[in-house]
Structures are given as C-alpha cells and as structure tokens.
Design a protein around this motif. Structure first.
Motif, PDB file in Angstrom:
ATOM      1  N   ILE A  50     -68.717  48.730 -75.679  1.00  0.00           N
ATOM      2  CA  ILE A  50     -67.450  48.300 -76.268  1.00  0.00           C
ATOM      3  C   ILE A  50     -67.045  49.378 -77.266  1.00  0.00           C
ATOM      4  O   ILE A  50     -67.751  49.618 -78.250  1.00  0.00           O
ATOM      5  N   ALA A  96     -63.245  49.190 -82.239  1.00  0.00           N
ATOM      6  CA  ALA A  96     -61.944  48.506 -82.333  1.00  0.00           C
ATOM      7  C   ALA A  96     -60.935  49.322 -83.138  1.00  0.00           C
ATOM      8  O   ALA A  96     -59.768  49.419 -82.750  1.00  0.00           O
ATOM      9  N   GLN A 155     -62.097  39.416 -80.503  1.00  0.00           N
ATOM     10  CA  GLN A 155     -61.837  39.238 -79.062  1.00  0.00           C
ATOM     11  C   GLN A 155     -62.954  39.874 -78.239  1.00  0.00           C
ATOM     12  O   GLN A 155     -63.421  39.292 -77.258  1.00  0.00           O
ATOM     13  N   ASP A 156     -63.354  41.088 -78.638  1.00  0.00           N
ATOM     14  CA  ASP A 156     -64.459  41.769 -77.939  1.00  0.00           C
ATOM     15  C   ASP A 156     -65.717  40.910 -77.958  1.00  0.00           C
ATOM     16  O   ASP A 156     -66.389  40.764 -76.939  1.00  0.00           O
ATOM     17  N   TYR A 157     -66.025  40.361 -79.115  1.00  0.00           N
ATOM     18  CA  TYR A 157     -67.218  39.530 -79.263  1.00  0.00           C
ATOM     19  C   TYR A 157     -67.161  38.356 -78.289  1.00  0.00           C
ATOM     20  O   TYR A 157     -68.115  38.107 -77.538  1.00  0.00           O
ATOM     21  N   THR A 170     -65.436  38.000 -75.604  1.00  0.00           N
ATOM     22  CA  THR A 170     -65.441  38.457 -74.210  1.00  0.00           C
ATOM     23  C   THR A 170     -66.856  38.746 -73.721  1.00  0.00           C
ATOM     24  O   THR A 170     -67.177  38.474 -72.568  1.00  0.00           O
ATOM     25  N   HIS A 171     -67.701  39.275 -74.599  1.00  0.00           N
ATOM     26  CA  HIS A 171     -69.009  39.759 -74.154  1.00  0.00           C
ATOM     27  C   HIS A 171     -70.198  38.919 -74.582  1.00  0.00           C
ATOM     28  O   HIS A 171     -71.308  39.152 -74.098  1.00  0.00           O
ATOM     29  N   CYS A 197     -72.107  47.889 -78.767  1.00  0.00           N
ATOM     30  CA  CYS A 197     -70.857  47.878 -79.538  1.00  0.00           C
ATOM     31  C   CYS A 197     -70.813  49.081 -80.461  1.00  0.00           C
ATOM     32  O   CYS A 197     -71.737  49.296 -81.246  1.00  0.00           O
TER      33      CYS A 197
END
Length: 174
Positions: free
Chosen positions: A26, A29, A58-60, A62-63, A72
């Motif tokens: 990832i 951000a 959002q990344d968190y 999602t994954h 990350c």
C-alpha cells in the motif's frame, strides 16, 4: 505490516523491492494525495494530514484481514502522530484499539547519504529526523514492537525484513 521511519530513509524503495517479489504494498497515503492534486503539507498541513488520514483509513479497511503479508508505506499512526504534534489534539489514543496493524513495525532510521528532497518531500532532513524520533516514541506507546532496519542495499534490506517476519510467523498478519 507497517514500514515507517525517517522520511527519505529508503521506505518506498524497499517496498518497491517487496512488491517486485510479489508482495502486496500500500503506497504512502500522503504521496498519493499530493500526486492526485489534493491538499499539500506546505499549503495546509492540518488539512493535508486529515485528508491523508481518511485515505489511510480506507486503505486499512480495504486490506484488513487479507491473507498473506500486506506492507504499508507508513500508517494511520504516522499521520496521527504528526497531527497530534502539530495541534496537540489527542489523535493517537483512538488508534490504540480502532486500527491495529501487525504488532511488529519496521522502522528505517535517518540515512543522510540517501536523503533527498523532491516535489513531494520539500522538508529538510532535520524535520525528517524530528518526525522519526516522534514515531520511535509513539509506536511503542501504542503497543507496537519496533524493529529498526539496518542500512543495507535494497535486496539485503528486503531479505532482512522477510527473515525477521519468517521468525515471527506465528503472529497475525497485516
């Protein structure tokens, strides 16, 4: 799995190597936000940090729960640490339970020989070192175990990280 530490210390290069080896990565951000034309730290640092935190959240989501290692480039902790330092608002405390990453966090130390400024990193090395020192304090305060990454060439640094994880294979991933 969070790779954090000193800005300009080789995080993104290391993560590119891990991605080349087939691992999910990832991207940071804050860099994505700048590249997309969003807020910038030099024009509106609090606004930038808040927008980057929303993207990292959002990344968190999602994954989280994804099988296998997901690396990350920084995390919500990095952004909340910066916002708390800037505003004195209690940004870190909610992260202690709401957004948990893998227990072990890898930190790149300051590396003046490779530090350089660019369009997305305009701050001086001294600012990056101050950020690094805050992160060394804030991650353990939230219950994370910090593993410093040695200054090695990129493949050897990736090997070091993966070897450390293979010794820690019983932990939850993320």
């Amino acid at each position: 799995m969070v790779v954090s530490g000193c800005s300009g210390g080789g995080k993104s290069t290391l993560l590119a190597e891990l991605q080349r080896r087939g691992y999910r990565v990832i991207e940071e951000a804050g860099r994505r936000l700048i590249q997309a034309g969003g807020a910038t730290p030099w024009d509106d640092l609090p606004g930038f940090l808040q927008q980057a935190m929303a993207l990292a959240e959002q990344d968190y989501h999602t994954h989280v729960g994804t099988a296998g290692w997901v690396f990350c480039d920084r995390s919500l902790v990095d952004l909340a640490s910066a916002l708390q330092h800037l505003t004195a608002a209690p940004c870190l405390a909610p992260l202690a339970t709401a957004f948990r990453y893998h227990l072990q966090v890898f930190m790149v130390p300051p590396w003046p020989a490779i530090y350089c400024q660019d369009d997305q990193r305009r701050h001086e090395l001294s600012t990056a070192i101050g950020e690094y020192q805050r992160l060394l304090r804030d991650y353990p305060a939230l219950g994370y175990q910090v593993q410093l990454l040695p200054r090695l060439d990129v493949p050897a640094r990736a090997d070091f990280l993966l070897d450390a994880l293979s010794r820690d294979a019983g932990e939850l991933t993320q």
